[in-house]
Design a protein around this motif. Structure first.
Motif, short mmCIF file in Angstrom:
data_model
loop_
_atom_site.label_atom_id
_atom_site.label_comp_id
_atom_site.label_asym_id
_atom_site.label_seq_id
_atom_site.Cartn_x
_atom_site.Cartn_y
_atom_site.Cartn_z
N LYS A 55 -7.44 -114.21 -30.90
CA LYS A 55 -8.52 -115.40 -31.08
C LYS A 55 -9.55 -115.26 -29.81
N ALA A 56 -10.64 -115.45 -30.08
CA ALA A 56 -11.85 -115.52 -29.04
C ALA A 56 -12.42 -116.95 -29.31
N ASN A 57 -12.82 -117.50 -28.02
CA ASN A 57 -13.91 -118.72 -28.06
C ASN A 57 -14.92 -118.27 -27.52
N VAL A 58 -16.24 -118.37 -28.20
CA VAL A 58 -17.52 -118.02 -27.84
C VAL A 58 -18.23 -119.01 -27.63
N SER A 59 -19.07 -119.07 -26.47
CA SER A 59 -20.03 -120.18 -26.07
C SER A 59 -21.24 -119.68 -26.13
N PHE A 60 -22.41 -120.13 -26.76
CA PHE A 60 -23.62 -119.67 -26.56
C PHE A 60 -24.58 -120.67 -26.69
N THR A 61 -25.92 -120.21 -26.05
CA THR A 61 -27.15 -121.22 -26.30
C THR A 61 -28.17 -120.01 -26.69
N ALA A 62 -28.91 -120.48 -27.74
CA ALA A 62 -30.14 -119.49 -28.32
C ALA A 62 -31.35 -120.52 -28.61
N ARG A 63 -32.38 -119.86 -28.35
CA ARG A 63 -33.61 -120.58 -28.31
C ARG A 63 -34.31 -119.73 -29.44
N LYS A 117 -21.07 -109.82 -27.54
CA LYS A 117 -22.46 -110.44 -27.42
C LYS A 117 -23.17 -109.93 -28.63
N ASN A 118 -23.33 -108.66 -28.82
CA ASN A 118 -24.12 -108.18 -29.89
C ASN A 118 -23.88 -108.65 -31.12
N GLU A 119 -22.41 -108.67 -31.73
CA GLU A 119 -22.02 -109.24 -32.92
C GLU A 119 -22.63 -110.89 -33.07
N ILE A 120 -22.48 -111.63 -32.06
CA ILE A 120 -22.93 -112.89 -32.03
C ILE A 120 -24.23 -112.90 -32.34
N PHE A 121 -25.03 -112.34 -31.70
CA PHE A 121 -26.69 -112.03 -31.82
C PHE A 121 -26.94 -111.72 -33.34
N GLN A 122 -26.19 -110.63 -33.94
CA GLN A 122 -26.33 -110.37 -35.31
C GLN A 122 -26.20 -111.44 -36.36
N GLY A 123 -25.20 -112.24 -36.17
CA GLY A 123 -24.97 -113.39 -36.75
C GLY A 123 -25.97 -114.40 -36.70
N LEU A 124 -26.47 -114.79 -35.26
CA LEU A 124 -27.66 -115.64 -35.37
C LEU A 124 -28.85 -114.99 -36.02
N GLY A 147 -11.09 -106.83 -32.09
CA GLY A 147 -10.64 -105.51 -32.16
C GLY A 147 -10.10 -105.06 -30.68
N LYS A 148 -9.39 -103.87 -30.63
CA LYS A 148 -8.96 -103.25 -29.67
C LYS A 148 -10.12 -102.72 -28.80
N ASN A 149 -10.09 -102.78 -27.31
CA ASN A 149 -11.05 -102.10 -26.44
C ASN A 149 -12.56 -102.52 -26.66
N VAL A 150 -12.83 -103.86 -27.21
CA VAL A 150 -14.08 -104.33 -27.43
C VAL A 150 -14.43 -104.79 -25.92
N THR A 151 -15.85 -104.50 -25.82
CA THR A 151 -16.49 -105.05 -24.65
C THR A 151 -17.25 -106.22 -24.82
N ASP A 152 -17.60 -107.16 -23.46
CA ASP A 152 -18.34 -108.05 -23.72
C ASP A 152 -19.63 -107.88 -24.44
N GLU A 153 -20.13 -106.81 -24.12
CA GLU A 153 -21.38 -106.48 -24.75
C GLU A 153 -21.34 -106.35 -26.20
N ALA A 154 -20.49 -105.77 -26.84
CA ALA A 154 -20.08 -105.64 -28.43
C ALA A 154 -19.98 -107.17 -28.98
N PHE A 206 -24.39 -117.02 -22.89
CA PHE A 206 -23.18 -116.46 -23.55
C PHE A 206 -22.03 -116.30 -22.83
N THR A 207 -20.69 -116.94 -23.12
CA THR A 207 -19.62 -116.69 -22.55
C THR A 207 -18.46 -116.35 -23.64
N LYS A 208 -17.35 -115.79 -23.30
CA LYS A 208 -16.39 -115.63 -24.04
C LYS A 208 -15.14 -115.83 -23.26
N ASP A 209 -13.90 -116.04 -24.20
CA ASP A 209 -12.75 -116.22 -23.62
C ASP A 209 -11.85 -115.68 -24.84
#
Length: 115
Positions: free
Chosen positions: A92-100, A63-70, A54-61, A82-85
């Protein structure tokens, strides 16, 4: 636990099973590839793509959405990387993450999210 492997289109490969960390990674990929409310079997599964694209979406938002999914896969997940492009022209967005998780299992993923 074991399950059938999915191919790159999300189709079952009936003669190939996966388990352990590979199954955990596959589950994460499925949840992150589902727009919340679109899978009729479980309308609560997935992430809200608009919170990433969406418009005006922050990196933190994002990251939170990815975390909610995980967290839908394993509530003990902690994001360790966590990185995003974002490609706003093509939505489109490419999201890269590592989680434990609490068992010490680590899952890495790269996911393209598009509308």
């Amino acid at each position: 636990m074991k399950s059938f492997m999915l191919d790159s289109n999300g189709d079952l490969i009936l003669n190939q099973m996966i388990a352990d960390n590979d199954l955990l990674a596959q589950k994460c990929e499925c949840v992150l590839g589902t727009n919340k409310g679109e899978w009729f079997v479980n309308l609560n599964e997935g992430i809200v793509f608009a919170n990433i694209l969406g418009k005006n979406v922050t990196d933190e938002a994002i990251k939170n959405e990815i975390f909610q999914g995980l967290s839908q896969v394993d509530s003990s997940f902690v994001l360790t990387k966590f990185t995003k492009d974002t490609d706003t022209n093509n939505r489109k967005a490419n999201v890269s993450f590592t989680a434990r998780n609490s068992n010490g299992e680590t899952v890495k993923g790269v996911k393209e999210i598009a509308q």
